[in-house]
Design a protein around this motif. Structure first.
Motif, PDB file in Angstrom:
ATOM      1  N   HIS A 207       0.832  -1.200   0.000  1.00 60.61           N
ATOM      2  CA  HIS A 207       0.000   0.000   0.000  1.00 60.61           C
ATOM      3  C   HIS A 207       0.871   1.255   0.000  1.00 60.61           C
ATOM      4  CE1 HIS A 207      -3.492   2.555   1.040  1.00 60.61           C
ATOM      5  NE2 HIS A 207      -2.596   3.257   1.713  1.00 60.61           N
ATOM      6  N   GLY A 208       0.576   2.170  -0.933  1.00 61.37           N
ATOM      7  CA  GLY A 208       1.245   3.467  -0.979  1.00 61.37           C
ATOM      8  C   GLY A 208       2.683   3.445  -1.438  1.00 61.37           C
ATOM      9  N   GLU A 209       3.167   2.309  -1.905  1.00 65.30           N
ATOM     10  CA  GLU A 209       4.563   2.218  -2.302  1.00 65.30           C
ATOM     11  C   GLU A 209       4.801   2.609  -3.751  1.00 65.30           C
ATOM     12  OE1 GLU A 209       6.219  -1.558  -1.366  1.00 65.30           O
ATOM     13  OE2 GLU A 209       5.673  -1.474   0.765  1.00 65.30           O
ATOM     14  N   GLU A 210       3.745   2.614  -4.548  1.00 70.95           N
ATOM     15  CA  GLU A 210       3.884   2.955  -5.960  1.00 70.95           C
ATOM     16  C   GLU A 210       3.128   4.248  -6.257  1.00 70.95           C
ATOM     17  OE1 GLU A 210       2.632  -0.239  -8.373  1.00 70.95           O
ATOM     18  OE2 GLU A 210       4.094  -1.673  -7.585  1.00 70.95           O
ATOM     19  N   ASN A 211       3.627   4.969  -7.234  1.00 65.92           N
ATOM     20  CA  ASN A 211       2.999   6.215  -7.695  1.00 65.92           C
ATOM     21  C   ASN A 211       2.777   7.202  -6.558  1.00 65.92           C
ATOM     22  OD1 ASN A 211       2.770   5.027 -10.291  1.00 65.92           O
ATOM     23  ND2 ASN A 211       0.847   4.054  -9.681  1.00 65.92           N
ATOM     24  N   SER A 212       3.713   7.249  -5.627  1.00 68.93           N
ATOM     25  CA  SER A 212       3.605   8.170  -4.515  1.00 68.93           C
ATOM     26  C   SER A 212       4.547   9.332  -4.720  1.00 68.93           C
ATOM     27  CB  SER A 212       3.916   7.456  -3.197  1.00 68.93           C
ATOM     28  OG  SER A 212       3.914   8.377  -2.132  1.00 68.93           O
ATOM     29  N   ALA A 213       4.021  10.547  -4.608  1.00 66.34           N
ATOM     30  CA  ALA A 213       4.853  11.731  -4.777  1.00 66.34           C
ATOM     31  C   ALA A 213       5.642  12.043  -3.512  1.00 66.34           C
ATOM     32  CB  ALA A 213       3.978  12.926  -5.146  1.00 66.34           C
ATOM     33  N   SER A 214       5.250  11.444  -2.385  1.00 63.43           N
ATOM     34  CA  SER A 214       5.912  11.702  -1.108  1.00 63.43           C
ATOM     35  C   SER A 214       6.889  10.583  -0.793  1.00 63.43           C
ATOM     36  CB  SER A 214       4.878  11.822   0.009  1.00 63.43           C
ATOM     37  OG  SER A 214       5.503  11.887   1.270  1.00 63.43           O
ATOM     38  N   THR A 215       7.953  10.911  -0.070  1.00 61.19           N
ATOM     39  CA  THR A 215       8.932   9.902   0.336  1.00 61.19           C
ATOM     40  C   THR A 215       9.093   9.890   1.857  1.00 61.19           C
ATOM     41  OG1 THR A 215      10.745  11.502   0.052  1.00 61.19           O
ATOM     42  CG2 THR A 215      10.218  10.070  -1.821  1.00 61.19           C
ATOM     43  N   THR A 216       8.089  10.381   2.567  1.00 57.81           N
ATOM     44  CA  THR A 216       8.196  10.435   4.021  1.00 57.81           C
ATOM     45  C   THR A 216       7.908   9.098   4.673  1.00 57.81           C
ATOM     46  OG1 THR A 216       5.855  11.044   4.289  1.00 57.81           O
ATOM     47  CG2 THR A 216       7.446  12.832   3.961  1.00 57.81           C
ATOM     48  N   GLY A 217       7.242   8.197   3.981  1.00 53.49           N
ATOM     49  CA  GLY A 217       6.848   6.919   4.549  1.00 53.49           C
ATOM     50  C   GLY A 217       5.449   6.926   5.126  1.00 53.49           C
ATOM     51  N   TRP A 218       4.912   8.104   5.439  1.00 45.41           N
ATOM     52  CA  TRP A 218       3.579   8.178   6.017  1.00 45.41           C
ATOM     53  C   TRP A 218       2.501   7.788   5.022  1.00 45.41           C
ATOM     54  CZ3 TRP A 218       3.092   8.431  11.072  1.00 45.41           C
ATOM     55  CH2 TRP A 218       4.117   8.995  11.828  1.00 45.41           C
ATOM     56  N   GLU A 219       2.793   7.881   3.733  1.00 43.40           N
ATOM     57  CA  GLU A 219       1.786   7.519   2.733  1.00 43.40           C
ATOM     58  C   GLU A 219       1.498   6.024   2.746  1.00 43.40           C
ATOM     59  OE1 GLU A 219       5.843   7.293   0.962  1.00 43.40           O
ATOM     60  OE2 GLU A 219       4.722   8.852   2.047  1.00 43.40           O
ATOM     61  N   GLN A 220       2.320   5.227   3.453  1.00 39.19           N
ATOM     62  CA  GLN A 220       2.088   3.783   3.555  1.00 39.19           C
ATOM     63  C   GLN A 220       1.222   3.419   4.754  1.00 39.19           C
ATOM     64  OE1 GLN A 220       6.020   2.129   3.761  1.00 39.19           O
ATOM     65  NE2 GLN A 220       6.648   2.955   1.779  1.00 39.19           N
ATOM     66  N   ARG A 221       0.888   4.398   5.582  1.00 40.55           N
ATOM     67  CA  ARG A 221       0.102   4.102   6.783  1.00 40.55           C
ATOM     68  C   ARG A 221      -1.361   3.860   6.412  1.00 40.55           C
ATOM     69  NH1 ARG A 221      -0.772   8.219  11.839  1.00 40.55           N
ATOM     70  NH2 ARG A 221      -0.977   9.645  10.070  1.00 40.55           N
ATOM     71  N   SER A 265      -2.567   9.527   1.535  1.00 42.68           N
ATOM     72  CA  SER A 265      -2.406   8.102   1.252  1.00 42.68           C
ATOM     73  C   SER A 265      -3.633   7.605   0.509  1.00 42.68           C
ATOM     74  CB  SER A 265      -2.220   7.335   2.567  1.00 42.68           C
ATOM     75  OG  SER A 265      -1.982   5.966   2.326  1.00 42.68           O
ATOM     76  N   PRO A 266      -3.471   6.701  -0.453  1.00 46.74           N
ATOM     77  CA  PRO A 266      -4.599   6.320  -1.314  1.00 46.74           C
ATOM     78  C   PRO A 266      -5.562   5.352  -0.651  1.00 46.74           C
ATOM     79  CG  PRO A 266      -2.652   5.081  -1.924  1.00 46.74           C
ATOM     80  CD  PRO A 266      -2.208   6.064  -0.879  1.00 46.74           C
ATOM     81  N   ILE A 267      -6.706   5.195  -1.295  1.00 49.46           N
ATOM     82  CA  ILE A 267      -7.627   4.089  -1.036  1.00 49.46           C
ATOM     83  C   ILE A 267      -7.429   3.111  -2.185  1.00 49.46           C
ATOM     84  CG2 ILE A 267     -10.032   3.405  -0.769  1.00 49.46           C
ATOM     85  CD1 ILE A 267     -10.635   6.285   0.089  1.00 49.46           C
ATOM     86  N   SER A 268      -7.078   1.864  -1.889  1.00 47.26           N
ATOM     87  CA  SER A 268      -6.699   0.915  -2.939  1.00 47.26           C
ATOM     88  C   SER A 268      -7.486  -0.379  -2.814  1.00 47.26           C
ATOM     89  CB  SER A 268      -5.195   0.600  -2.874  1.00 47.26           C
ATOM     90  OG  SER A 268      -4.416   1.768  -3.051  1.00 47.26           O
ATOM     91  N   LEU A 269      -7.886  -0.913  -3.977  1.00 49.36           N
ATOM     92  CA  LEU A 269      -8.540  -2.213  -4.077  1.00 49.36           C
ATOM     93  C   LEU A 269      -7.526  -3.221  -4.580  1.00 49.36           C
ATOM     94  CD1 LEU A 269     -11.132  -4.030  -4.147  1.00 49.36           C
ATOM     95  CD2 LEU A 269     -11.451  -3.231  -6.509  1.00 49.36           C
TER      96      LEU A 269
END
Length: 576
Positions: A207-221, A265-269
């Protein structure tokens, strides 16, 4: 002999935020071979009245899984010199700071709640958790937080690597059905990471590891994990892998949703049916839920810091698995997962002043949902009337009168944020709510259910808990005026004015009127607060038992779990 309505508690004495009901043994969850699935579940996806009377005595125990949330600094695997995988999170080796998953079992015959077993959660603090609906030894979690390793520290000094790491994993929980305790889970040196205490990873979800503009790591939460409604016990074939493949073969194409904590952070299916090749079928992208606010300057931007205090919530439509609803600030956004996320299906605008904290679909009635808000209010909506796209289409169709903007608003149950609202999956008259004021309420909201109660006695309400609440059914132009007033208050806060703290007296006319008159009012008699429970701390989570629709559990943020029964009188009102 104990009372069947007596609550029983167990304290983990650790901070917690996640509670999930564990699926009952397969023999209890599968329909009888001589009885079709439609008959086994009453024909509507829930329990039939006869089924409950026949099987209630067989459910002697109920299981819940709780995850601890101890803030801790974990370390990444690998030595930083090319040896090992630096993407694996290793929980720090300290029993006092080690996060775990706890299996709690309620024994109905003895009215006891006990801890049967615990497992070390390797990825650290538990941010989200969801047990598989039919396979009791599967649970998906998101864990992580601050991390440390020599490699990461060196890169961080250069500004090239995050100091936070989150990991979403589907685990197989070994010996789920066996008893045990913590004393056998440490090796001779006292290590909390003894081999016998580890969970077995089945698949990792990126989750949140691809197509993320941020590199803080919080987008994976991840703040919430949902299994497909098609995986319900009533639809189960008895083979979890087959059910996963069957769910992913539908037009939606996925069987699990991960919800990013906030809009960053995205919502992903995801399609995890192969358990080896995880596929992202649909996603909102790095921007998360789209904003429904018009104009270049969002006048609600100053509310963002408060909205990020709670995780974003999503409800997966059990009647049409292509659709979902997501909280987005003060709005609720609808998505059709067959279309790009940028083309949202519609919006409930200004659903709650200050922000929407939770949303949940009615499992038995299509297009009806409940929302919980930071204004301390719980609201019931009909999606056919409230999604903005639908309203615009109706307005352009030449209809002379617009539908009412709200089915019901229930006030007075909470004196601060209402953080959770949860429908009973089998009897939609029953709704749970929890709040940051430490109160957990059980409501009977019959007027918005699939089977409204009729011909109630005048003294019915007096026998229930007379906790104050005020129901306002906003209709026509008055309702629109009410929503506009709430937007004006929100604009005032955005300009720097302090918001009023929601209280049980805010618009609470129920307390101000004569309660004897209110009890004779038909609408008030059909919609009441059945029980009010004061948790030992902020209400962290709520869960209905997966084995019995009349049992539910509440968990406070200090790790106190309490199992409750729906009062017998309420059962008979609903069943008879």
């Amino acid at each position: 002999m104990f009372s069947s309505n007596q609550a029983v508690d167990y304290s983990l004495n650790r901070p917690c935020r996640c509670l999930s009901a564990v699926a009952p043994p397969s023999s209890s969850s599968k329909p009888s071979p001589s009885k079709p699935a439609e008959e086994a579940d009453g024909g509507d996806g829930g329990w039939g009245d006869d089924d409950y009377l026949e099987t209630a005595s067989s459910f002697a125990s109920h299981r819940f899984l709780a995850g601890s949330a101890i803030p801790s600094v974990s370390k990444l695997g690998g030595d930083g010199d090319g040896g090992g995988d630096t993407n694996n999170i290793l929980e720090e080796d300290d029993d006092e700071r080690t996060n775990r998953l706890y299996l709690l079992q309620y024994h109905e015959d003895s009215n006891e709640l006990t801890q049967e077993r615990s497992w070390v959660h390797p990825s650290g603090e538990v941010w989200a958790m969801a047990c598989h609906p039919t396979r009791g030894d599967w649970a998906a979690t998101c864990g992580g937080g601050a991390v440390f390793s020599a490699a990461v520290e060196g890169e961080a000094k250069k500004g090239g690597a995050p100091l936070t790491k989150f990991q979403t994993t589907l685990w197989r929980i070994s010996e789920m059905g066996e008893g045990g305790g913590d004393e056998d889970e440490f090796d001779s040196e006292g290590s909390a990471l003894a081999s016998g205490s580890k969970l077995e990873p089945v698949v990792t979800i990126p989750h949140g590891e691809e197509n993320s503009a941020s590199t803080t790591g919080w987008e994976q939460r991840v703040g919430q994990i949902l299994w497909s409604p098609l995986l319900s016990p009533s639809n189960s074939s008895g083979d979890a892998l087959y059910d996963l493949a069957d769910a992913s073969s539908s037009d939606g194409g996925g069987n699990l949703i991960t919800v990013g904590w906030d809009a960053q952070s995205p919502i992903s299916l995801w399609d995890i049916s192969s358990l080896s090749d995880v596929k992202e079928v649909w996603s909102t992208g790095g921007s998360g839920a789209a904003s429904s606010r018009r104009g270049g300057k969002n006048r609600f931007a100053k509310l963002a810091s408060m909205h990020s205090a709670l995780p974003r919530r999503v409800s997966w439509d059990p009647h049409d698995t292509h659709n979902l609803l997501a909280t987005a600030g003060v709005d609720v956004v609808a998505y059709d997962m067959r279309a790009p996320a940028s083309s949202g299906a519609g919006v409930i605008r200004s659903a709650h002043r200050y922000g929407v904290a939770d949303v949940c679909h009615n499992h038995l009635q299509t297009n009806v949902v409940v929302t919980a808000g930071m204004d301390g209010v719980m609201k019931f909506w009909d999606l056919r009337m409230h999604l903005s796209n639908g309203l615009e289409a109706l307005a352009g169709s030449g209809c002379g009168q617009m539908p009412p903007p709200l089915l019901k608003a229930v006030r007075g149950g909470h004196s601060h944020w209402t953080t959770r609202a949860l429908y009973n999956p089998s009897y939609d008259q029953l709704v749970l709510s929890g709040g940051s004021d430490g109160i957990a309420n059980l409501w009977r909201i019959s007027s918005c259910s699939s089977a409204p109660l009729l011909d109630l006695d005048d003294d019915d309400e007096a026998d229930a808990d007379e906790g104050s609440f005020d129901d306002h059914e906003m209709e026509g132009e008055d309702g629109e005026e009410k929503i506009n007033e709430e937007e004006d208050e929100q604009e005032g806060w955005a300009e720097g004015n302090a918001p009023p703290t929601p209280t049980s007296d805010d618009g609470d006319e129920y307390d101000k009127e004569d309660k004897g008159k209110a009890s004779r009012n038909e609408s008030s008699a059909s919609d009441i607060r059945v029980t009010r429970f004061e948790c030992s701390d902020v209400t962290a989570d709520l869960a209905w038992s997966a084995s019995d629709p009349w049992i539910y559990a509440t968990m406070s943020s200090d790790g106190a779990v309490v199992v409750h029964h729906v009062p017998s009188k309420e059962k008979y009102k609903i069943l008879l």
